[in-house]
Design a protein around this motif. Structure first.
Motif, PDB file in Angstrom:
ATOM      1  N   ASN A 183       0.729  -1.185   0.057  1.00 59.30           N
ATOM      2  CA  ASN A 183      -0.108   0.006   0.063  1.00 59.30           C
ATOM      3  C   ASN A 183       0.672   1.357   0.110  1.00 59.30           C
ATOM      4  O   ASN A 183       0.436   2.120   0.597  1.00 59.30           O
ATOM      5  N   VAL A 194       2.289   4.694  -1.208  1.00 61.09           N
ATOM      6  CA  VAL A 194       1.862   6.003  -1.913  1.00 61.09           C
ATOM      7  C   VAL A 194       2.831   6.842  -1.973  1.00 61.09           C
ATOM      8  O   VAL A 194       3.505   7.288  -1.001  1.00 61.09           O
ATOM      9  N   ASN A 250       1.692   8.211  -7.283  1.00 62.90           N
ATOM     10  CA  ASN A 250       1.831   6.959  -7.730  1.00 62.90           C
ATOM     11  C   ASN A 250       1.702   5.979  -6.490  1.00 62.90           C
ATOM     12  O   ASN A 250       2.131   6.085  -5.614  1.00 62.90           O
ATOM     13  N   ALA A 251       0.705   5.001  -6.700  1.00 65.02           N
ATOM     14  CA  ALA A 251       0.244   4.358  -5.455  1.00 65.02           C
ATOM     15  C   ALA A 251       0.163   2.895  -6.044  1.00 65.02           C
ATOM     16  O   ALA A 251      -0.241   2.558  -7.017  1.00 65.02           O
ATOM     17  N   GLN A 252       0.381   2.132  -4.714  1.00 63.24           N
ATOM     18  CA  GLN A 252       0.257   0.470  -5.023  1.00 63.24           C
ATOM     19  C   GLN A 252      -1.036   0.328  -4.859  1.00 63.24           C
ATOM     20  O   GLN A 252      -1.842   1.001  -4.131  1.00 63.24           O
ATOM     21  N   SER A 253      -1.875  -0.604  -5.491  1.00 67.67           N
ATOM     22  CA  SER A 253      -2.841  -1.230  -5.674  1.00 67.67           C
ATOM     23  C   SER A 253      -3.615  -1.493  -4.123  1.00 67.67           C
ATOM     24  O   SER A 253      -4.920  -1.192  -3.999  1.00 67.67           O
ATOM     25  N   SER A 295      -0.357  -1.259  -9.625  1.00 69.80           N
ATOM     26  CA  SER A 295      -0.171   0.164  -9.088  1.00 69.80           C
ATOM     27  C   SER A 295      -0.800   1.124 -10.169  1.00 69.80           C
ATOM     28  O   SER A 295      -1.032   0.760 -11.315  1.00 69.80           O
TER      29      SER A 295
END
Ligand SMILES: Cc1cc2nc3c(=O)[nH]c(=O)nc-3n(C[C@H](O)[C@H](O)[C@H](O)COP(=O)(O)OP(=O)(O)OC[C@H]3O[C@@H](n4cnc5c(N)ncnc54)[C@H](O)[C@@H]3O)c2cc1C
Length: 302
Positions: free
Chosen positions: A89, A91, A100-103, A189
């Motif tokens: 997680n 960000v 840009n963020a992880q899902s 992401s």
């Protein structure tokens, strides 16, 4: 078929998975039997490895984010649930306008980071309780905005195990769906394109939209949000209300009295209760209005 638990024990460190884990603990509906293996990846390679193991052994698998749009069966899932969530997680700010963020990052957390950096564009999503991967997959939307408006690109894992970067167009966003659903992509992401704005204005917009949610939606009861997709030119909640179904219940599942578009769990609802209620609502609305409602909530399991 080899035993799923044996294979996962041989291939992965123990803290990456749970055995016979109740899915009701991982969904906002608080419904669902046990998952044989509940896998919690910490990295892209954990995700890729889990998929490889599942494919090689023909184990069924399903991707779970924050479980806010899912109804799992009472019998659970006799396979592997890959929970791309709070171990995945991160960000960060890619440049002054792009996050840009992880899902596995929650939309609310990303919205907070946007706010703290005076970035506008995430306001509509700040009260949607899902994680980024589920929101991209579903093209989640509210109050006139949708993920399609802000996703610059997404990194995905395709069915052959390749990591690819897809731009907004290649993601094929549609109403509550995307190519991630059609092509079976796993969202790793995403880059979100936002705009510099006024911090106070962004904050008050988020406050206003979230106050509207609290006032109109049954947030105090377990649910999976809007149970049905919006039929063209109409609203599911309105049709359900005008069909006289406000408060109608089967077992522990009830058409919310506060917002008829939501089926809520009044305490001990089973998946079967919800499915029977969904069928009753669909039939009643169809008989009265000749409109066939379609579930928005994903129904999964045995
Ligand atoms: C109270 C409440 C209010 C809601 N309000 C809204 C709203 O205003 N607008 C709206 O659009 N939705 C709303 N929802 C529904 C839900 O929050 C959204 O659909 C959200 O985007 C789902 O995210 P999630 O992480 O919970 O996904 P999940 O429920 O875990 O999964 C949803 C789907 O996405 C897939 N998926 C999840 N993560 C990934 C990934 N990384 N890669 C590939 N596939 C993945 C799953 O397999 C599943 O098919 C609401 C739900 C609740 C409970």
């Amino acid at each position: 078929m080899k035993d799923i638990i044996d294979v996962f024990s041989e291939n992965f460190k123990r803290e990456l998975f749970l055995i016979n884990e109740p899915l009701k603990n991982h969904t906002s509906f608080k419904i669902g039997g046990d998952a044989k293996v509940f896998f919690m990846p910490e990295s892209v390679s954990d995700i890729a490895d889990a998929l490889k193991v599942c494919r090689e052994n023909e184990f069924p698998y399903y991707i779970l984010g924050n479980g806010t749009n899912i109804l799992f069966s009472d019998k659970g899932y006799n396979g592997v649930i890959i929970n791309i969530f709070n171990k995945f997680n991160q960000v960060y700010l890619e440049n002054e306008n792009t996050i840009n963020a992880q899902s596995g990052a929650l939309l609310s957390s990303i919205a907070n980071i946007a706010l703290n950096n005076s970035l506008s564009g995430m306001e509509f999503a700040s009260g949607i309780p899902g994680a980024l991967g589920g929101a991209v997959y579903m093209n989640a939307g509210a109050y006139g905005g949708e993920m399609k408006d802000i996703v610059l690109s997404a990194d995905i894992l395709d069915k052959d195990g390749n990591i690819r970067t897809l731009d907004n167009n290649e993601m094929g966003f549609q109403y509550r769906s995307s190519n991630a659903e059609k092509e079976g992509f796993i969202v790793l992401s995403a880059k979100l394109q936002l705009k510099k704005g006024n911090k106070e204005e962004i904050k008050s917009k988020m406050y206003e939209l979230n106050s509207q949610r609290k006032e109109k939606q049954p947030l105090e009861m377990p649910s999976a949000g809007s149970t049905f997709k919006r039929p063209e030119g109409n609203f599911a909640g309105k049709l359900i209300m005008e069909s006289g179904l406000r408060g109608y219940s089967i077992g522990g599942a009830m058409v919310s009295e506060k917002h008829c578009g939501f089926v809520v769990n009044t305490g001990n609802a089973t998946c079967k209760d919800v499915l029977l209620l969904i069928e009753h609502v669909k039939k009643t609305v169809y008989d009265k209005f000749n409109v066939m409602l379609e579930p928005e909530v994903r129904i999964i399991g045995d």
